[in-house]
Write an enzyme that holds these catalytic residues in place. Structure first.
Site, PDB file in Angstrom:
ATOM      1  N   GLU A   3       0.817  -1.207   0.000  1.00 11.22           N
ATOM      2  CA  GLU A   3       0.000   0.000   0.000  1.00 11.22           C
ATOM      3  C   GLU A   3       0.856   1.265   0.000  1.00 11.22           C
ATOM      4  O   GLU A   3       0.523   2.250  -0.672  1.00 11.22           O
ATOM      5  CB  GLU A   3      -0.938   0.001   1.216  1.00 11.22           C
ATOM      6  CG  GLU A   3      -2.113  -0.957   1.088  1.00 11.22           C
ATOM      7  CD  GLU A   3      -3.121  -0.512   0.041  1.00 11.22           C
ATOM      8  OE1 GLU A   3      -3.049   0.659  -0.418  1.00 11.22           O
ATOM      9  OE2 GLU A   3      -3.981  -1.316  -0.341  1.00 11.22           O
TER      10      GLU A   3
ATOM     11  N   GLU B  80       2.104   1.650  -3.559  1.00 11.99           N
ATOM     12  CA  GLU B  80       1.060   2.022  -4.512  1.00 11.99           C
ATOM     13  C   GLU B  80       0.650   3.483  -4.354  1.00 11.99           C
ATOM     14  O   GLU B  80       0.442   4.189  -5.341  1.00 11.99           O
ATOM     15  CB  GLU B  80      -0.154   1.110  -4.332  1.00 11.99           C
ATOM     16  CG  GLU B  80       0.059  -0.312  -4.812  1.00 11.99           C
ATOM     17  CD  GLU B  80      -1.154  -1.192  -4.604  1.00 11.99           C
ATOM     18  OE1 GLU B  80      -1.102  -2.362  -5.028  1.00 11.99           O
ATOM     19  OE2 GLU B  80      -2.157  -0.723  -4.015  1.00 11.99           O
ATOM     20  N   GLU B  81       0.504   3.948  -3.112  1.00  9.60           N
ATOM     21  CA  GLU B  81      -0.024   5.289  -2.893  1.00  9.60           C
ATOM     22  C   GLU B  81       1.032   6.386  -3.037  1.00  9.60           C
ATOM     23  O   GLU B  81       0.711   7.505  -3.442  1.00  9.60           O
ATOM     24  CB  GLU B  81      -0.674   5.383  -1.513  1.00  9.60           C
ATOM     25  CG  GLU B  81      -1.943   4.565  -1.379  1.00  9.60           C
ATOM     26  CD  GLU B  81      -2.755   4.931  -0.153  1.00  9.60           C
ATOM     27  OE1 GLU B  81      -2.309   5.817   0.618  1.00  9.60           O
ATOM     28  OE2 GLU B  81      -3.836   4.338   0.028  1.00  9.60           O
TER      29      GLU B  81
END
Length: 339
Positions: free
Chosen positions: A223, A226-227
């Protein structure tokens, strides 16, 4: 495909396993010629059977009659192939080949009778989406929805008269929040462009949902990448929160994970993230939104205490159990234990 087929005749009862191929057209071939073992008056003998049904069955998905004629029921007296589960029940996995609803109901009724005689408890039917025409007939025979995925529906029925002990569907969703600090005591924060925080101007930790089959520690790394485009390493779980009725009436587990940044050049995910930056920790914690919500204040305090060296979280220790050779993680406080 293997199927357990039961013939009822007088005075003999036959139960054997055969290989068969189903063809649903004007002439339905149920199975090939086989040599079953026949039990007649206590003696075993051999015989040959080759059976064809010449009945016509409509293949329209929902209009097929769930009830066969008496003559057809006499001809079609088989049971569904199933495997035993670990708790005294059976699992039926339907293959995604067309089946007439009337044939299915006949098979299902014979199967339920057979399983009741065997003392089986839960009956599970994994119904592929291609056989949606069989869901309503199964429900009318006492089955109910246990859960659904993109390609199948799981139906279940409890057979004994005692209270059901069947497990409910998955009750929790699992999420993570990632706490990363650089050498300047700056924390990695993002602003979301959608969802509850979209357009609010609130700076928050990168967050996300753990995928099926994914470990919490791996989800946190994914995460963050990805962010924000930041590479990171999982260090500890600092805290977790449980809430209820949060996502499709399911409960929610949220784990605050401390991460070590391995890169520092931020590249926000355009689809979900409006902005991302390294922010002085005290500036993050002083946000009115953080101070207003008790949960976020607690999380901020835990992270501050960890930053100052006064708190120890739970590290991920890889383990393998005696009943499963697959690696899993035990999260524990390693500060006071010698591993």
């Amino acid at each position: 495909m293997m199927a357990c087929v039961k013939f009822i005749s007088r005075p003999s009862i036959l139960c054997f396993t055969i290989s068969r191929t189903l063809y649903f057209n004007s002439k339905i071939r149920l199975f090939s010629t086989v040599k079953p073992t026949i039990k007649t008056q206590g003696k075993l003998s051999k015989a040959r059977f080759g059976i064809n049904l010449n009945s016509r069955f409509s293949m329209s998905s929902s209009s097929a009659s769930p009830v066969l004629s008496e003559q057809q029921n006499q001809q079609v007296d088989r049971i569904l192939e199933a495997r035993n589960d670990d708790h005294g029940g059976v699992m039926v996995e339907m293959i995604n080949e067309p089946m007439d609803a009337g044939v299915f109901v006949s098979l299902l009724r014979a199967s339920l009778s057979h399983w009741r005689c065997q003392g089986k408890k839960g009956v599970w039917i994994k119904m592929p989406i291609e056989l949606v025409n069989l869901v309503e007939p199964a429900v009318k025979e006492g089955f109910y929805f246990h859960h659904a995925e993109s390609k199948y529906i799981m139906l279940v029925q409890w057979l004994p008269s005692i209270a059901s002990t069947l497990p409910v569907n998955a009750s929790h969703r699992v999420g993570i929040g990632a706490f990363l600090m650089n050498e300047k005591n700056e924390v990695l924060v993002v602003q979301e462009n959608s969802g509850n925080f979209g357009g609010t101007g609130v700076w928050k930790f990168p967050t996300g949902v753990v995928d099926e089959g994914e470990d919490i520690c791996d989800a946190a790394v994914r995460e963050v990448k990805e962010e924000t485009g930041i590479d990171s390493k999982f260090l500890e779980i600092l805290a977790f929160r449980q809430s209820h009725k949060s996502f499709f009436e399911k409960s929610d587990l949220f784990f605050v994970c401390m991460m070590q940044p391995l890169s520092f050049d931020i590249r926000p995910q355009e689809a979900e993230i409006e902005a991302a930056q390294w922010m002085p920790y005290e500036e993050y914690a002083a946000q009115p939104f953080v101070q207003k919500h008790e949960l976020l204040r607690y999380v901020a305090d835990v992270c501050r205490t960890k930053k100052d060296g006064g708190y120890s979280g739970f590290s991920a220790v890889p383990t393998v159990t005696s009943f499963s050779k697959k690696k899993s993680y035990l999260y524990l406080n390693r500060q006071d234990i010698d591993l």
